[in-house]
Design an enzyme around this catalytic site. Structure first.
Site, PDB file in Angstrom:
ATOM      1  N   THR A 122       0.793  -1.224   0.000  1.00  0.00           N
ATOM      2  CA  THR A 122       0.000   0.000   0.000  1.00  0.00           C
ATOM      3  C   THR A 122       0.828   1.278   0.000  1.00  0.00           C
ATOM      4  O   THR A 122       0.270   2.380   0.107  1.00  0.00           O
ATOM      5  CB  THR A 122      -0.923   0.006   1.227  1.00  0.00           C
ATOM      6  OG1 THR A 122      -0.140  -0.261   2.407  1.00  0.00           O
ATOM      7  CG2 THR A 122      -1.985  -1.081   1.111  1.00  0.00           C
ATOM      8  N   GLU A 123       2.144   1.163  -0.150  1.00  0.00           N
ATOM      9  CA  GLU A 123       3.011   2.327   0.025  1.00  0.00           C
ATOM     10  C   GLU A 123       2.726   3.455  -0.962  1.00  0.00           C
ATOM     11  O   GLU A 123       2.765   4.640  -0.588  1.00  0.00           O
ATOM     12  CB  GLU A 123       4.482   1.901  -0.099  1.00  0.00           C
ATOM     13  CG  GLU A 123       5.007   1.099   1.069  1.00  0.00           C
ATOM     14  CD  GLU A 123       4.770  -0.390   0.933  1.00  0.00           C
ATOM     15  OE1 GLU A 123       5.378  -1.161   1.679  1.00  0.00           O
ATOM     16  OE2 GLU A 123       3.937  -0.792   0.068  1.00  0.00           O
TER      17      GLU A 123
END
Length: 261
Positions: free
Chosen positions: A135-136
């Site tokens: 999810t960065e």
């Protein structure tokens, strides 16, 4: 004594290394990163430990990097940011290089750095219903320090499906991507972990360690591991210093969409 993890060892030499920040979904703080590095080093060096099970308390396996920790890295000096990146990369390298078999007991969701920890396990078993994601990029960051392990686990072609989009995916897809070896019902998880542990207890510990080292040797042929690690640390620091990361982290804490959404 540890504050963010706990370690248990049974009479067979099976050690459980528990992530113990359930109230924070086991997000990786600076303290947890340091304690995990210390614990895995001790377990790897212990003559009594035969197998390590990486497990987690609570509903989540690991929510990734602690947002407060990431915000502190972004606000720190260049030296502090570099030190934070080195600490995270060092923890992953220590877990990946542990001479004992490391089995991941994935009882819940895993995001970001949690995916990295799954990827440094020799085998990971997860439960149906768990969700996963790198999810960065949603925060203006990249999966930098975990990237060598995630790409090695998935392979480049499969990694492209989920590495950049921050898309969430279910346990069945995690198995297809190679992150999980098996997906089981929650009530069957402990039996599945025991099935992975038991064969090692009939093997010569030294032979197991040397066989694991052979995999690392063969997989690393033609690759400068130190240079790769340094490059991922630099990539993480560069992202922490970027305007996108500043906007993404601020938007998260302010509970609003970032400018690019």
């Amino acid at each position: 004594m540890f504050e963010t993890i706990r370690v248990e060892e049974d009479t067979r030499g099976v050690a459980h290394l528990w992530l113990a920040r359930a109230e924070k979904h086991n997000a990786l703080s600076a303290a947890m990163i340091g304690e995990l590095t210390q614990a895995i080093g001790r377990l790897g060096a212990s003559a009594s430990v035969r197998v390590v099970v990486l497990a987690a308390e609570g509903a989540s396996f690991c929510a990734g990097g602690d947002l407060a920790w990431m915000r502190a890295q972004m606000a720190g000096t260049a030296e502090e940011r570099a030190a934070g990146a080195r600490a995270l990369a060092g923890m992953l390298a220590a877990m990946d290089g542990c001479p004992k078999p490391v089995i991941g007991r994935v009882q819940g969701n895993a995001f970001g750095g949690g995916i990295g920890m799954m990827s440094v396990c020799d085998v990971a078993v997860g439960v149906a219903g768990a969700r996963f994601g790198l999810t960065e990029t949603r925060l203006g960051l990249t999966p930098a320090t975990i990237s060598p392990y995630v790409v090695a686990r998935m392979g480049p072609a499969r990694a492209r499906r989920v590495f950049m989009s921050a898309r969430l995916f279910e346990a069945a897809e995690a198995e297809r991507l190679g992150l999980l070896a098996r997906v089981v019902a929650p009530e069957a998880l402990d039996a599945a972990i025991e099935a992975e542990v038991a064969p090692y207890l009939a093997c010569a510990p030294g032979a197991v360690a040397e066989a694991k080292a052979l995999i690392a040797l063969i997989a690393g042929q033609g690759r400068d591991a130190e240079a790769l690690r340094a490059a991922t640390e630099a990539a993480l620091v560069a992202r922490w210093e970027s305007p996108e990361a500043a906007e993404g982290i601020s938007a998260f804490f302010e509970k609003r969409p970032p400018g690019w959404a």
